[in-house]
Design a protein around this motif. Structure first.
Motif, PDB file in Angstrom:
ATOM      1  N   GLU A 137      65.601  59.950  -9.129  1.00  0.00           N
ATOM      2  CA  GLU A 137      66.781  59.633  -8.343  1.00  0.00           C
ATOM      3  C   GLU A 137      66.726  60.377  -7.019  1.00  0.00           C
ATOM      4  O   GLU A 137      66.172  61.471  -6.932  1.00  0.00           O
ATOM      5  N   GLY A 172      69.292  61.165  -3.356  1.00  0.00           N
ATOM      6  CA  GLY A 172      70.652  61.090  -2.850  1.00  0.00           C
ATOM      7  C   GLY A 172      70.740  60.357  -1.525  1.00  0.00           C
ATOM      8  O   GLY A 172      69.865  60.474  -0.668  1.00  0.00           O
ATOM      9  N   SER A 177      65.042  63.629  -1.287  1.00  0.00           N
ATOM     10  CA  SER A 177      64.752  64.334  -2.525  1.00  0.00           C
ATOM     11  C   SER A 177      64.488  65.773  -2.136  1.00  0.00           C
ATOM     12  O   SER A 177      64.709  66.179  -1.003  1.00  0.00           O
ATOM     13  N   LYS A 193      73.747  58.582  -5.853  1.00  0.00           N
ATOM     14  CA  LYS A 193      72.365  58.724  -6.304  1.00  0.00           C
ATOM     15  C   LYS A 193      71.798  57.328  -6.560  1.00  0.00           C
ATOM     16  O   LYS A 193      72.446  56.493  -7.205  1.00  0.00           O
ATOM     17  N   LYS A 228      67.992  54.933  -7.333  1.00  0.00           N
ATOM     18  CA  LYS A 228      66.618  54.971  -7.826  1.00  0.00           C
ATOM     19  C   LYS A 228      66.003  53.604  -7.611  1.00  0.00           C
ATOM     20  O   LYS A 228      66.652  52.677  -7.097  1.00  0.00           O
TER      21      LYS A 228
END
Length: 441
Positions: A16, A18, A41, A66, A68
């Motif tokens: 993940e 941000g 990251s 968050k 991914k």
């Protein structure tokens, strides 16, 4: 018209990341490859580009979220046949890294205490009120703060939009240290003989340069900000030593030029750096401590051969990595180097393409110079720097003859490597370039 969900592409090894910045808003007309958001990251900041052109209908994320691989960022209205929304499938290299340093961010200078001295006790930082909202800081600044034990949420940002900078973290640290130093000074006005003095650096000079003449201010690029922090940390914390030597590449350069002439239709240009990468692999096999990293009180010896090479880009220096260089020939290495260097210049390198190196080469051969001191790329323990080759007279036992000599500058971590090993590594590396047949032995 059709609606398309724009998703996060493959962003490497990160589960993940941000969201720290939104670059578009509903109603905006965007182009293919236009950056949509910035994510970060602990290693890199990346701008996620769009795989389609069209108009933004709805943002599906906000700052602080968050995301991914596969997360939907926004819905885009694109030209085409009407129908149900279809997910975009960007490639793994679509996420354009803004900065992904090969080494970790910087720590401030520290003074080593004399042998036998007791370091001054620094009182622990008392928790203060955290700032509201998500602290706005780059990965390098966050890691910098973690290494110092600074609570990032308590640091006031002075950068654009309240962004926390390295200077802000250092100012916070100085504020804490100032109180500690005052306490120590009151407790011991006259230090005992042999005791260590506390670190008391003068503040960085504040100068109004405009009073001396015209000036222009320019923001440092994000890559330079992060790489600058990396270089600072590495130079301060690693005990660098640099050995200089020369390699006779007369025959190797003649072979390289002839090979390129005979294979000019292939479109692949074999470079001297490709030969150096192969020579590096052979040297690392012979001297495995150069392909290592320090982990606490242990030395991690690597049984793989991933070689980083410095690539000059318009936005700053980046270090792509040739993975498993021991399993590749000169032509394949040259091809991969050309592809990675182009990605670096275009800002398309994925984080995975800049990680995992065990040894790096920094070449200034296309520019000039004689020798220099390359800074080690932590957590590596050595780096080879090369400059522009030149014809020089060399004594062959009977007379001086012109030979093409390549300057070598090997920087090494004295915690892991000693001078004798470094000298042997440099000599062996030079001998491989002088006669590449040695690699077969």
């Amino acid at each position: 018209m059709a609606l398309v969900d724009i998703q996060v592409p493959d962003i490497g090894d990160f589960d993940e990341v941000g969201v720290i910045e939104l670059l578009v808003k509903p109603g905006d007309i965007i182009k293919v490859e236009q950056s949509l958001i910035t994510v970060e990251s602990d290693k890199a900041s990346m701008e996620i580009p769009s795989s389609h052109a069209g108009q933004v209908k709805e943002l599906r994320v906000q700052v602080g979220d968050k995301v991914k691989e596969g997360s939907v960022l926004l819905t885009l209205e694109v030209a085409g046949a009407a129908g149900a929304a279809e997910p975009a499938t960007p490639t793994a290299a679509a996420a354009a890294p803004v900065a992904a340093p090969a080494s970790a961010p910087a720590s401030p200078p520290t003074a080593a205490a004399p042998a036998g001295a007791t370091p001054p006790a620094i009182p622990a930082q008392q928790p203060g009120p955290a700032m509201a909202g998500l602290p706005h800081a780059s990965p390098s600044v966050r890691k910098f703060a973690r290494e110092l034990g600074v609570p990032i949420a308590q640091v006031k940002g002075t950068g654009p939009k309240g962004r926390i900078t390295l200077d802000d973290v250092q100012a916070f640290t100085r504020q804490v240290m100032s109180g500690a130093m005052q306490t120590q000074a009151q407790a011991a006005r006259a230090p005992a003989a042999g005791s260590a003095a506390g670190l008391d650096l003068l503040p960085w000079p504040k100068i109004d340069f405009a009073k001396f003449g015209p000036v222009e201010r320019k923001e440092l690029g994000r890559i330079k900000k992060i790489s600058g922090a990396n270089l600072h940390r590495n130079w301060v914390l690693i005990p660098h030593v640099t050995n200089h030597d020369d390699a006779d590449i007369t025959e190797l350069e003649a072979f390289r030029v002839q090979f390129n002439k005979e294979n000019d239709k292939s479109g692949i240009k074999v470079t001297m750096l490709a030969f150096m990468i192969r020579a590096t692999v052979a040297a690392l096999r012979k001297f495995p401590e150069f392909n290592a990293s320090i982990d606490g009180e242990q030395l991690v010896l690597k049984n793989y051969f991933h070689i980083g090479f410095a690539a000059d880009t318009p936005n700053g220096l980046m270090v792509p990595v040739i993975r498993d260089a021991d399993q590749k020939g000169i032509v394949q290495i040259s091809q991969e180097m050309a592809e990675l260097a182009k990605k670096a210049r275009d800002g398309k390198l994925a984080p995975a393409e800049m990680s995992g190196a065990g040894f790096s080469i920094s070449s200034l051969g296309g520019i000039g110079g004689r020798y220099f001191t390359p800074i080690i790329n932590a957590p590596e323990v050595a780096i080879m720097g090369v400059c522009k080759s030149r014809l020089e007279p060399q004594w062959d036992g009977k007379q001086f003859v012109p030979r093409l000599m390549l300057p070598l500058s090997l920087s090494w971590d004295h915690r892991v490597i000693d001078g004798a090993a470094a000298a042997r590594f440099n000599l062996y590396f030079a001998s491989l370039l002088a006669d590449m047949r040695r690699i077969m032995m």
